[in-house]
Design a protein around this motif. Structure first.
Motif, mmCIF file in Angstrom:
data_model
loop_
_atom_site.group_PDB
_atom_site.id
_atom_site.type_symbol
_atom_site.label_atom_id
_atom_site.label_comp_id
_atom_site.label_asym_id
_atom_site.label_seq_id
_atom_site.Cartn_x
_atom_site.Cartn_y
_atom_site.Cartn_z
ATOM 1 N N ASP A 148 -4.115 2.548 -3.644
ATOM 2 C CA ASP A 148 -4.085 1.092 -3.451
ATOM 3 C C ASP A 148 -5.143 0.642 -2.466
ATOM 4 O OD1 ASP A 148 -1.384 0.934 -4.766
ATOM 5 O OD2 ASP A 148 -0.912 2.142 -2.989
ATOM 6 N N LEU A 149 -5.588 1.565 -1.617
ATOM 7 C CA LEU A 149 -6.502 1.180 -0.542
ATOM 8 C C LEU A 149 -7.381 2.362 -0.142
ATOM 9 C CD1 LEU A 149 -7.287 -0.947 1.694
ATOM 10 C CD2 LEU A 149 -5.509 0.122 3.115
ATOM 11 N N ILE A 150 -8.655 2.075 0.054
ATOM 12 C CA ILE A 150 -9.590 3.060 0.613
ATOM 13 C C ILE A 150 -10.019 2.540 1.984
ATOM 14 C CG2 ILE A 150 -11.853 4.163 0.380
ATOM 15 C CD1 ILE A 150 -11.581 3.683 -2.706
ATOM 16 N N VAL A 151 -9.898 3.379 3.006
ATOM 17 C CA VAL A 151 -10.311 2.992 4.355
ATOM 18 C C VAL A 151 -11.518 3.842 4.739
ATOM 19 C CG1 VAL A 151 -9.596 2.700 6.753
ATOM 20 C CG2 VAL A 151 -7.908 2.485 4.913
ATOM 21 N N MET A 152 -12.571 3.195 5.181
ATOM 22 C CA MET A 152 -13.780 3.937 5.559
ATOM 23 C C MET A 152 -14.511 3.248 6.687
ATOM 24 S SD MET A 152 -15.593 3.319 1.884
ATOM 25 C CE MET A 152 -16.838 4.565 2.171
ATOM 26 N N GLY A 153 -15.402 3.991 7.346
ATOM 27 C CA GLY A 153 -16.200 3.396 8.402
ATOM 28 C C GLY A 153 -17.248 2.473 7.805
ATOM 29 N N PHE A 212 0.846 -1.192 0.000
ATOM 30 C CA PHE A 212 0.000 0.000 0.000
ATOM 31 C C PHE A 212 0.880 1.240 0.000
ATOM 32 C CE2 PHE A 212 -2.709 -3.063 2.506
ATOM 33 C CZ PHE A 212 -3.542 -3.372 1.440
ATOM 34 N N LYS A 213 0.814 1.983 -1.093
ATOM 35 C CA LYS A 213 1.639 3.204 -1.186
ATOM 36 C C LYS A 213 0.781 4.454 -1.055
ATOM 37 C CE LYS A 213 5.738 1.741 -1.442
ATOM 38 N NZ LYS A 213 6.065 1.729 -0.011
ATOM 39 N N THR A 214 -0.424 4.359 -1.559
ATOM 40 C CA THR A 214 -1.338 5.508 -1.497
ATOM 41 C C THR A 214 -2.632 5.050 -0.841
ATOM 42 O OG1 THR A 214 -0.375 6.408 -3.510
ATOM 43 C CG2 THR A 214 -2.544 7.257 -2.871
ATOM 44 N N ILE A 215 -2.898 5.608 0.332
ATOM 45 C CA ILE A 215 -4.057 5.195 1.125
ATOM 46 C C ILE A 215 -5.033 6.361 1.235
ATOM 47 C CG2 ILE A 215 -4.821 4.445 3.425
ATOM 48 C CD1 ILE A 215 -2.144 2.964 3.713
ATOM 49 N N ILE A 216 -6.285 6.077 0.939
ATOM 50 C CA ILE A 216 -7.336 7.094 1.024
ATOM 51 C C ILE A 216 -8.178 6.814 2.265
ATOM 52 C CG2 ILE A 216 -9.373 8.102 -0.112
ATOM 53 C CD1 ILE A 216 -7.135 8.344 -2.041
ATOM 54 N N ALA A 217 -8.390 7.816 3.097
ATOM 55 C CA ALA A 217 -9.318 7.677 4.216
ATOM 56 C C ALA A 217 -10.506 8.592 3.941
ATOM 57 C CB ALA A 217 -8.640 8.069 5.528
ATOM 58 N N CYS A 268 -9.776 -0.399 -6.344
ATOM 59 C CA CYS A 268 -8.723 -0.868 -5.448
ATOM 60 C C CYS A 268 -9.361 -1.534 -4.230
ATOM 61 C CB CYS A 268 -7.829 0.296 -5.016
ATOM 62 S SG CYS A 268 -8.681 1.536 -4.042
ATOM 63 N N ALA A 269 -8.544 -1.987 -3.305
ATOM 64 C CA ALA A 269 -9.048 -2.632 -2.094
ATOM 65 C C ALA A 269 -9.787 -1.616 -1.221
ATOM 66 C CB ALA A 269 -7.882 -3.235 -1.317
ATOM 67 N N VAL A 270 -10.794 -2.102 -0.510
ATOM 68 C CA VAL A 270 -11.550 -1.250 0.413
ATOM 69 C C VAL A 270 -11.572 -1.925 1.776
ATOM 70 C CG1 VAL A 270 -13.793 -0.181 0.918
ATOM 71 C CG2 VAL A 270 -13.030 -0.408 -1.463
ATOM 72 N N LEU A 271 -11.142 -1.194 2.794
ATOM 73 C CA LEU A 271 -11.186 -1.696 4.166
ATOM 74 C C LEU A 271 -12.297 -0.964 4.899
ATOM 75 C CD1 LEU A 271 -9.945 -3.257 6.598
ATOM 76 C CD2 LEU A 271 -8.405 -1.308 6.894
ATOM 77 N N THR A 272 -13.276 -1.720 5.428
ATOM 78 C CA THR A 272 -14.326 -1.084 6.211
ATOM 79 C C THR A 272 -14.044 -1.337 7.680
ATOM 80 O OG1 THR A 272 -15.778 -3.012 6.045
ATOM 81 C CG2 THR A 272 -16.045 -1.315 4.380
ATOM 82 N N VAL A 273 -14.061 -0.280 8.461
ATOM 83 C CA VAL A 273 -13.671 -0.348 9.869
ATOM 84 C C VAL A 273 -14.916 -0.287 10.739
ATOM 85 C CG1 VAL A 273 -12.386 0.872 11.684
ATOM 86 C CG2 VAL A 273 -11.466 0.729 9.357
ATOM 87 N N LYS A 274 -14.991 -1.198 11.701
ATOM 88 C CA LYS A 274 -16.163 -1.238 12.569
ATOM 89 C C LYS A 274 -15.892 -0.468 13.841
ATOM 90 C CE LYS A 274 -19.754 -4.402 13.888
ATOM 91 N NZ LYS A 274 -20.192 -5.775 13.957
#
Ligand code: ATP
Ligand code: MG
Ligand code: MG
Length: 144
Positions: free
Chosen positions: A108-113, A2-7, A138-144
């Motif tokens: 590379d990655l999107i992080v969201m609630g 992961f080089k570029t991470i979007i929150a 790209c990949a998406v990480l959903t955070v609980k």
């Protein structure tokens, strides 16, 4: 990896947790963090005959809402030791804004609630998270 991470930040506690997770990954991977926010202002309505027609928020209202959210988000990531996050404020449809920005930045990655400000229904996942999960390239990480 992961080089570029979007929150994606909407000002909710869920998004705050997502920001923290994004900071952790940003540090571990030596990545660059981008915070994306779509300002949302409750619209006033105007009566046209018997219908209440929503009026679009003014540019000033949107700008103020966006600046406030980014100030909060910047403080949160600062506490996590990230002081070089890129910030992007863009009015519009949040799901579209997030997906298109991620694409433009080759993220590379999107992080969201998993949920956001509208967390009062019984849905497990909010509509923006649902949309981004479906449309992102790209990949998406959903955070609980
Ligand atoms: P809904 O809006 O569908 O009623 P919700 O508010 O609980 O439900 P979402 O809006 O999907 O759920 O929010 C989930 C996550 O999406 C948030 O934690 C945040 O990461 C992101 N998000 C939502 N709205 C925005 C926005 N306006 N700008 C940036 N990110 C957003
Ligand atoms: Mg929402
Ligand atoms: Mg890609």
């Amino acid at each position: 990896m992961f080089k570029t991470i979007i929150a994606a930040y909407d000002g909710s506690d869920h998004a705050q947790e997502a920001l923290k997770a994004a900071c952790d990954l940003t540090s571990k991977y030596g990545a660059r963090l981008h915070i994306v926010h779509t300002p949302q202002v409750a619209s006033e309505t105007m009566m046209v005959g018997y219908s209440a027609v929503p009026l679009p928020p003014s540019a000033e209202e949107l700008e103020k809402a966006g600046a406030d959210a980014i100030e909060k988000a910047t403080a949160i990531v600062g506490e996590q030791g990230i002081d070089n996050a890129v910030t992007h404020v863009q009015p519009g449809d949040p799901g579209r804004v997030i997906v298109e920005y991620a694409k433009a930045e080759n993220a590379d990655l999107i992080v969201m609630g998993r949920r956001g400000l509208g967390d009062f229904g019984s849905l497990l996942v909010g509509s923006i998270t649902h949309k981004v999960s479906q449309l992102a390239e790209c990949a998406v990480l959903t955070v609980k």
